[in-house]
Design a protein around this motif. Sequence first.
Motif, PDB file in Angstrom:
ATOM      1  N   LEU A 110     121.037  60.921  49.255  1.00 30.74           N
ATOM      2  CA  LEU A 110     119.667  60.934  48.764  1.00 30.74           C
ATOM      3  C   LEU A 110     119.345  59.663  47.981  1.00 30.74           C
ATOM      4  O   LEU A 110     118.279  59.063  48.179  1.00 30.74           O
ATOM      5  N   LEU A 111     120.256  59.226  47.124  1.00 37.91           N
ATOM      6  CA  LEU A 111     120.001  58.002  46.362  1.00 37.91           C
ATOM      7  C   LEU A 111     119.841  56.811  47.306  1.00 37.91           C
ATOM      8  O   LEU A 111     118.919  56.003  47.148  1.00 37.91           O
TER       9      LEU A 111
ATOM     10  N   VAL B  30     116.414  56.774  48.870  1.00 42.05           N
ATOM     11  CA  VAL B  30     115.347  56.326  47.958  1.00 42.05           C
ATOM     12  C   VAL B  30     115.140  54.819  48.100  1.00 42.05           C
ATOM     13  O   VAL B  30     114.011  54.330  48.183  1.00 42.05           O
TER      14      VAL B  30
ATOM     15  N   GLU C 177     112.263  62.578  41.806  1.00 41.86           N
ATOM     16  CA  GLU C 177     112.533  61.865  43.055  1.00 41.86           C
ATOM     17  C   GLU C 177     111.336  61.009  43.464  1.00 41.86           C
ATOM     18  O   GLU C 177     111.496  59.846  43.856  1.00 41.86           O
TER      19      GLU C 177
ATOM     20  N   TRP D  63     117.760  56.131  36.649  1.00 40.27           N
ATOM     21  CA  TRP D  63     117.001  56.759  37.742  1.00 40.27           C
ATOM     22  C   TRP D  63     116.975  58.283  37.636  1.00 40.27           C
ATOM     23  O   TRP D  63     116.008  58.920  38.062  1.00 40.27           O
ATOM     24  N   GLU D  64     117.981  58.895  37.044  1.00 44.33           N
ATOM     25  CA  GLU D  64     118.017  60.355  36.921  1.00 44.33           C
ATOM     26  C   GLU D  64     116.986  60.877  35.918  1.00 44.33           C
ATOM     27  O   GLU D  64     116.709  62.068  35.861  1.00 44.33           O
TER      28      GLU D  64
ATOM     29  N   ILE E 252     116.676  64.858  37.910  1.00 42.33           N
ATOM     30  CA  ILE E 252     117.355  65.044  39.196  1.00 42.33           C
ATOM     31  C   ILE E 252     118.805  64.596  39.027  1.00 42.33           C
ATOM     32  O   ILE E 252     119.103  63.725  38.208  1.00 42.33           O
TER      33      ILE E 252
ATOM     34  N   ASP F 138     126.705  61.615  39.489  1.00 44.77           N
ATOM     35  CA  ASP F 138     127.000  62.028  40.865  1.00 44.77           C
ATOM     36  C   ASP F 138     127.032  63.551  40.979  1.00 44.77           C
ATOM     37  O   ASP F 138     127.886  64.208  40.373  1.00 44.77           O
TER      38      ASP F 138
ATOM     39  N   TYR G  45     121.458  63.160  41.648  1.00 48.23           N
ATOM     40  CA  TYR G  45     121.520  62.666  43.022  1.00 48.23           C
ATOM     41  C   TYR G  45     122.888  62.870  43.647  1.00 48.23           C
ATOM     42  O   TYR G  45     123.909  62.809  42.960  1.00 48.23           O
ATOM     43  N   ASP G  46     122.889  63.019  44.961  1.00 47.47           N
ATOM     44  CA  ASP G  46     124.088  62.772  45.745  1.00 47.47           C
ATOM     45  C   ASP G  46     123.880  61.411  46.414  1.00 47.47           C
ATOM     46  O   ASP G  46     122.761  60.868  46.411  1.00 47.47           O
TER      47      ASP G  46
END
Length: 190
Positions: free
Chosen positions: A122-123, A126, A61, A56-57, A116, A87, A118-119
Motif C-alpha cells: 500500500l505504501l 501511494v 491514506e 506519513w502515518e 493508518i 510496518d 501501512y503495509d
Amino acid sequence: MRPDTGPLRVMIGAGEQRWDGWIATQREDLDLLDPDSWAAWFGNRRADALLCEHVWEHLSEAQGRAAARVCFEFLKPGGVLRVAVPDANFPDAGYQRTVQVGGPGPADHPAADHQIVYDAPLLADVFRGAGFTVELLEYCDALGHFHATDWDLGTGPVYRSLRLDHRNAGGKLGCVSIILDATRPSGEQS
C-alpha cells in the motif's frame, strides 16, 4: 532556512532529528497538505532529496496520496524522496500496540494521531500513484518476514532502521520500519 546554492536536501517533519547535510523542517515550514507553503519555501528551487521518517502515518491514506503529489512537484527530476513508516506486518504485538491507529494511550503519545498503519504494497502504491518509481529498502512481507537491501545511509539516514535503531542490537529485531525510496523519473520536467 533554505540555502540558495548547493544541494538541497530537506527533512520533512524532522521533529528533534538532525542529520549533517540535511535541512530540518517542521509542519510550520513545509506542510505536506499545503502546496502554497512549499511554493513559498522553495521559490524557484527544487529539492535534490527529501527525507521523511515516521510522518506519513499521521495522514489519512487520501492525505498521504495528496502529500506524495506535493513532494513530486517540488523534487528535481532524478531526485529521491526517502520515506519510513511503521510496518503493519512486523510480527511483534508490543510494536503493533505502540503504532496502532489512535496510539496506545494518552493524547500526548506520539502515535495518538496515527491515521493508518501501512503495509509495504500500500505504501509503495501511494508513491507510484503520484508518478514516482519505488524501491523498497526495508519491510516485512505479509508473512511477517523481514526484508532489507543494502542502502546508502548517506542518501538519507533513517534512525528507525535495521542498522541505526538501538533496539535492533545483537541480531534481534526490536523496531523496524517500511523504508522506501520514491524517485522522480529523470525525464520529468521540474
